[in-house]
Structure formats: C-alpha cells, structure tokens
Design a protein around this motif. Structure first.
Motif, mmCIF file in Angstrom:
data_model
loop_
_atom_site.group_PDB
_atom_site.id
_atom_site.type_symbol
_atom_site.label_atom_id
_atom_site.label_comp_id
_atom_site.label_asym_id
_atom_site.label_seq_id
_atom_site.Cartn_x
_atom_site.Cartn_y
_atom_site.Cartn_z
ATOM 1 N N GLU A 11 69.088 11.430 -4.185
ATOM 2 C CA GLU A 11 67.864 10.837 -4.066
ATOM 3 C C GLU A 11 67.094 11.696 -3.099
ATOM 4 O O GLU A 11 67.452 12.324 -1.902
ATOM 5 C CB GLU A 11 67.685 9.244 -3.606
ATOM 6 N N ASP A 12 65.576 11.850 -3.411
ATOM 7 C CA ASP A 12 64.822 12.790 -2.440
ATOM 8 C C ASP A 12 63.969 12.080 -1.677
ATOM 9 O O ASP A 12 63.307 12.585 -0.927
ATOM 10 C CB ASP A 12 64.034 13.827 -3.397
ATOM 11 N N SER A 13 63.841 10.730 -1.873
ATOM 12 C CA SER A 13 63.032 9.679 -1.021
ATOM 13 C C SER A 13 63.798 8.980 -0.195
ATOM 14 O O SER A 13 64.794 8.087 -0.584
ATOM 15 C CB SER A 13 62.303 8.838 -1.958
ATOM 16 N N ASP A 16 63.228 5.091 -0.243
ATOM 17 C CA ASP A 16 64.047 4.750 -1.737
ATOM 18 C C ASP A 16 65.560 4.490 -1.357
ATOM 19 O O ASP A 16 66.176 3.488 -1.739
ATOM 20 C CB ASP A 16 63.936 5.290 -2.835
ATOM 21 N N ALA A 17 66.196 5.498 -0.454
ATOM 22 C CA ALA A 17 67.414 5.466 0.045
ATOM 23 C C ALA A 17 67.510 4.249 0.762
ATOM 24 O O ALA A 17 68.561 3.515 0.658
ATOM 25 C CB ALA A 17 67.837 6.854 0.680
ATOM 26 N N ARG A 22 69.781 -1.036 1.769
ATOM 27 C CA ARG A 22 69.596 -2.537 2.272
ATOM 28 C C ARG A 22 69.951 -3.579 0.993
ATOM 29 O O ARG A 22 70.498 -4.680 1.324
ATOM 30 C CB ARG A 22 68.076 -2.601 2.391
ATOM 31 N N GLU A 23 69.757 -3.302 -0.254
ATOM 32 C CA GLU A 23 70.037 -4.065 -1.308
ATOM 33 C C GLU A 23 71.559 -4.375 -1.437
ATOM 34 O O GLU A 23 72.090 -5.220 -1.558
ATOM 35 C CB GLU A 23 69.549 -3.583 -2.681
ATOM 36 N N LYS A 107 64.086 0.923 -10.170
ATOM 37 C CA LYS A 107 64.107 0.642 -8.815
ATOM 38 C C LYS A 107 63.002 -0.502 -8.885
ATOM 39 O O LYS A 107 62.798 -1.189 -7.654
ATOM 40 C CB LYS A 107 63.253 1.884 -8.266
ATOM 41 N N GLN A 108 62.119 -0.967 -9.977
ATOM 42 C CA GLN A 108 61.386 -1.886 -9.853
ATOM 43 C C GLN A 108 62.192 -3.342 -9.708
ATOM 44 O O GLN A 108 61.904 -4.676 -9.623
ATOM 45 C CB GLN A 108 60.192 -2.040 -11.027
#
Length: 544
Positions: A11-13, A16-17, A22-23, A107-108
């Motif tokens: 992942e580059d964000s 988002d990581a 957290r999830e 991701k949504q």
C-alpha cells in the motif's frame, strides 16, 4: 484476547494503511503490519520475516498486486493474498482471481475485511494440512518402495552369495587339501598361500554384498580397531591418486570394542571411499583417527543418541567440499545420493549407519559447505581387554582322525561332495555323499544306527536343510546334525534349534574348521551333546 496477525501490506497510502489496521483491531486481531510500496522492500520483507497474510492495493505507482502475487508464487509461498482496493473493477477482479489471488475487498466496504481474512486463514490452514497429509503419504509410499527395493536386492544378493560361497568353498577346500599333500618346504606352498589370500578377499566381498542388504550374520568378538585401520589404509593407498594424502593416528589407550571385523572393515572402506569422492580431482587429505572418549552425560545429536560411558571413537575426516545441513539430515537415508546418475547407489552410508547401530554405537557428522566433513563413529568400549596372540607362520594342522566313523554329507553341489569325501576319508572317516535330500533320508531310514554324524547344506532342492534335520530327528533323536549355510536369519536359527541342529557353520566352509566341529560332536557323550551354537563366520578362518 486479541489474536496476533502478521500482515504484509502492499500500500502506498499511509492513511489507508491505518484504516485497515484499525479495522483488523476492531475485529479482534492484534495486527503487526509492515507496509511496502515497491518490489525491493517486499523481497526483503519476505526474506526476513514470516507472514500470516498479504493485503495488496490493486495498483501502485511503482508496483501492482499482480506483480506482488508473482513474487509470492516464485518463492513457493502459499499465503492468503487479498486485494484491497477502491478502484478495482469487475474485470480486474476477475483477472486477479485467475492469477491466484484468494479474494478482494473494496476499501468502501472495510467491514468485509475481517470476515474475508478469517475465511482465507481457515482455508490456508486447510491447504497446509492437506499438503502435510499428502507429504506424509508420499513419504510412507517412498519408504515402502525403498523396503521393496531392499527386499529385492536382498533376494538377489542371497542367491548370488549362495552360489559364490559354494565356489569359494571348493576353491579354499581344494587348496587346503592340496596343502596336506605337500611337504612343508615344497615350492608350491607360497602359491597355495596366495590362492588362500585371494579366496579370503573374495569371501569378504560376499559378506559386504550381504551387508548391503542387511543379510550379513553378525559375529562380534573383542576387537582392537587399529589393525582394521591399518589393513584398510593399506588397501586404499594402492588406489588413491597421489594428490590425496592419507594419514592415520591413534591416541594411546583407545579401548577394544565388541565388533564384527568384516563389517567394521566395510564401514571404514565406505567412509574413506566417500571422502575420496568428496575430494574429487582436487588435492586434499583424508585422515583416520582413533581415540578413547568418555561421555559424562548422554550424547544426543542428529542421528546419534548414546548413554554416558566409555567409547572408542573412529573418525574419518576429509578436506572436501562439505555438505549443507539439509544434505547432512538425509545422508543416511537409503538410496539418497548427491552424486550424478550412474555414479552412486545411495546405499553406502545407509549400510554404515545400520552396521554401527547393530554394534550399539552411533555416528555424529560434522560438516559445513567448503569446510570438509568428519564422520565420528562411537562404539562402546569393552571393559576387560582380551589379549590374543598374533598369528605366526601358518603350519599344517594336526588332523583329527575319524576312527572309521560314518559321515553323511549332503550338498547339491557335486564338487563339494567330492571334496569332503576326499578329505575326510584321508582322516579315517567313512563318508557317504548325497546330492539329493531324499537319497540321504532313505539311507538313514534303512539303517538309523549306521550313521554317526550328518552335515547338510541349508539350500537344497526339494527339502531345505532344516526339513532334513526335522525328519532325521524323528528317525533318530540323538543323531548329531550340522547345518551349513551362507546366511541364516535369527528366526531361522531358532527354527534350527527346534529342528535338532547341533551346530551351524557359515560358508565358505573350511575343511579344518568342519573337521574340528565334527570331531567335537563325536567326542561328546550322547547324553551331553551341546545345544545349537552359531558357528563362526568362516571368513575369519584361514585355510591351513
């Protein structure tokens, strides 16, 4: 309690990581997440750590999920691979699944992440369990195949040994017979001695063939290992190239052991030959060492478990290319070899390991790639050394006369029947030779008291030597019977006792040894005849 989850995240964000981490935490995991965004970082992560699953964005500036998936496959890793992307379409998702991705999550819809991870972890565990079961089944099948190979080799070797031992018995027997006709200073005596020497070497060869298939009878005596080392090194020096230095040393006080000299000879020959092959065409050295060792606590190592005590340690060291740990772990497996096809059977070290185990010893291997190899053989010391006189110049033995006693000799080899008849008639025996079991049994049935001793071969057409002995015991219970064989298993020896066999002699049979056995049986009172005694391996006797 949170479950540990090691996640490799492509992942580059960073935002988002953090969202994905957290999830996973909300789903009951304690995630350890390592984020990478280019192939070099992923390669290092796969090399340095182990992972439970891989989560990958579909497309990164310098990377892609499909490229990451190929990296996993190229390294043979079967990890749950889940694509987590906000931009992946149905067509791309289908392509990913065809490329062996296990699932994808948008991701949504982060709430689907934990359920998807749990399902893929279960399926990964199931795949590993199936592979382990398949590997265990394959190993079991391979073991069965190896056992079948050894059984087939054993049957072949047994047949060869039987015929070859008959020939050796004739060669050594007629050589011995010729020696009884010559004066002590006859010029032909040195030639007969050379024939005896060649016959003894051929006999050793037969014992080695049987040892390869674990059919060699074990005859253990108190043995000093130094003479065995000297003999083996003398043979090797005649064949090793000049580029290989062969040396030996012995530490004072090396104790004797309880061992079969022929089999220890073979062990040392195998190890030294292996060392030679490890050196190849390069210059190098092979060193054989003997030393006393006292273990104050149990020795537990790969392929070796020994209790505390006193041992003789026989070591063979070479300066060859050495072995990697995974090779060392398999070198004693039957049919395992690192040599090219046609250059090795994979039996040598397996036989060495089997022989040392039968001698209540163990082997420790010390090897590193590029640093040579050392085999340490530990054998239990004999507490009280037995002193034996060194053999001097051979002399013609004083024959034990038969005093007209009737010897019935049974063997399907006519040449051996003629040999025994010629030798024992010259000693005063009355000899009847038979090549068929029924012929011998009919003779005893006709006159049970007319025979004083019976010598029968084990491998006979129609009836075995044991069956002959059983029938003879029914005809006359006190008739001494000697069984001659190239090899008898422990079970067969037990059967021989039940059949009334008084003595077993292993081929190649020497006439002097056979004569001594017969004379001892005939000299014993009928009520005190000795029970079954496993005869010495004749390869340890020299023809006189």
């Amino acid at each position: 309690m949170a479950r540990l989850l090691r996640v490799l995240l492509i992942e580059d964000s960073e935002d988002d990581a953090l969202l994905l981490e957290r999830e996973l935490t909300r789903g009951g995991y304690a995630p350890l997440v390592t984020r990478v965004d280019e192939p070099g970082a992923m390669h290092a992560a796969l090399r340095d750590q182990t992972w439970d699953c891989v989560l990958a964005d579909w497309n990164l500036p310098r990377f892609s999920a499909l490229f990451a998936l190929e990296m996993l496959k190229s390294q043979g890793l079967d990890l749950p691979f889940i694509i987590v992307s906000g931009a992946i379409g149905e067509e791309a998702a289908t392509s990913a699944m065809r490329a062996s991705a296990h699932d994808f999550v948008r991701k949504q819809q982060p709430e689907r992440l934990v359920l998807t991870v749990e399902r893929e972890l279960r399926e990964a565990n199931d795949r590993r369990a199936r592979k382990q079961a398949e590997a265990a089944l394959a190993a079991s099948q391979d073991q069965v195949r190896q056992m079948q190979k050894m059984e087939a080799l054993g049957q072949l070797a047994g047949g060869i040994a039987h015929d070859f031992n008959n020939l050796l018995t004739a060669i050594l027997g007629y050589t011995e017979l010729a020696g009884t006709k010559l004066a002590a200073d006859h010029p032909s005596r040195p030639h007969l001695a050379r024939i005896r020497e060649a016959g003894d070497r051929a006999s050793h060869l037969v014992q080695q063939i049987l040892a390869f298939t674990h059919q060699q009878p074990l005859t253990r005596t108190v043995l000093s290992l130094a003479p065995v080392v000297t003999e083996v090194l003398a043979l090797l020096r005649a064949t090793l190239p000049a580029s290989i230095e062969l040396t030996s040393s012995e530490v004072a006080g090396t104790p004797p052991v309880l061992a079969d000299a022929t089999q220890i000879h073979q062990v040392l020959m195998n190890l030294c030959t292996n060392a030679w092959h490890a050196l190849g065409q390069e210059k190098g050295s092979i060193t054989v060492e003997l030393a006393p060792v006292t273990l104050t606590q149990a020795l537990i190592a790969s392929q070796a478990t020994l209790p505390p005590g006193h041992y003789a340690r026989l070591s063979v060291r070479d300066t060859g290319h050495g072995m990697a740990p995974e090779t060392v772990a398999r070198i004693f497996d039957p049919f395992f070899t690192t040599k090219p096809v046609g250059h090795g059977t994979g039996l040598g070290l397996s036989v060495v390991h089997g022989i040392i185990k039968k001698h209540d010893g163990a082997i420790v291997v010390d090897s590193q790639p590029g640093q040579g190899t050392t085999f340490h053989l530990y054998m239990p010391a004999v507490e009280v050394a037995t002193q034996t006189e060194e053999p001097g110049e051979e002399a013609t033995p004083v024959p034990r006369q038969g005093r007209s006693r009737h010897l019935l000799y049974l063997d399907d080899e006519e040449m051996l029947v003629e040999l025994v008849r010629a030798r024992f008639e010259s000693l005063g025996y009355r000899v009847t030779g038979c090549t068929r079991p029924t012929e011998a049994l009919d003779l005893v049935r006709a006159n049970p008291g007319g025979v004083d001793v019976v010598v029968t071969d084990y491998n006979m057409p129609g009836l075995s030597g044991l069956e002959v002995a059983r029938t003879l015991s029914q005809l006359r219970a006190d008739l001494p019977v000697v069984l001659v064989s190239g090899y008898l298993s422990p079970d067969a020896q037990t059967e021989a006792l039940a059949a009334g066999i008084r003595q077993i002699i292993y081929k190649p049979t020497l006439l002097q040894h056979l004569g001594d056995v017969i004379a001892r049986l005939l000299d014993a009172p009928s009520q005190g005849l000795p029970p079954l005694i496993t005869g010495e391996n004749p390869s340890t006797h020299r023809a006189q």
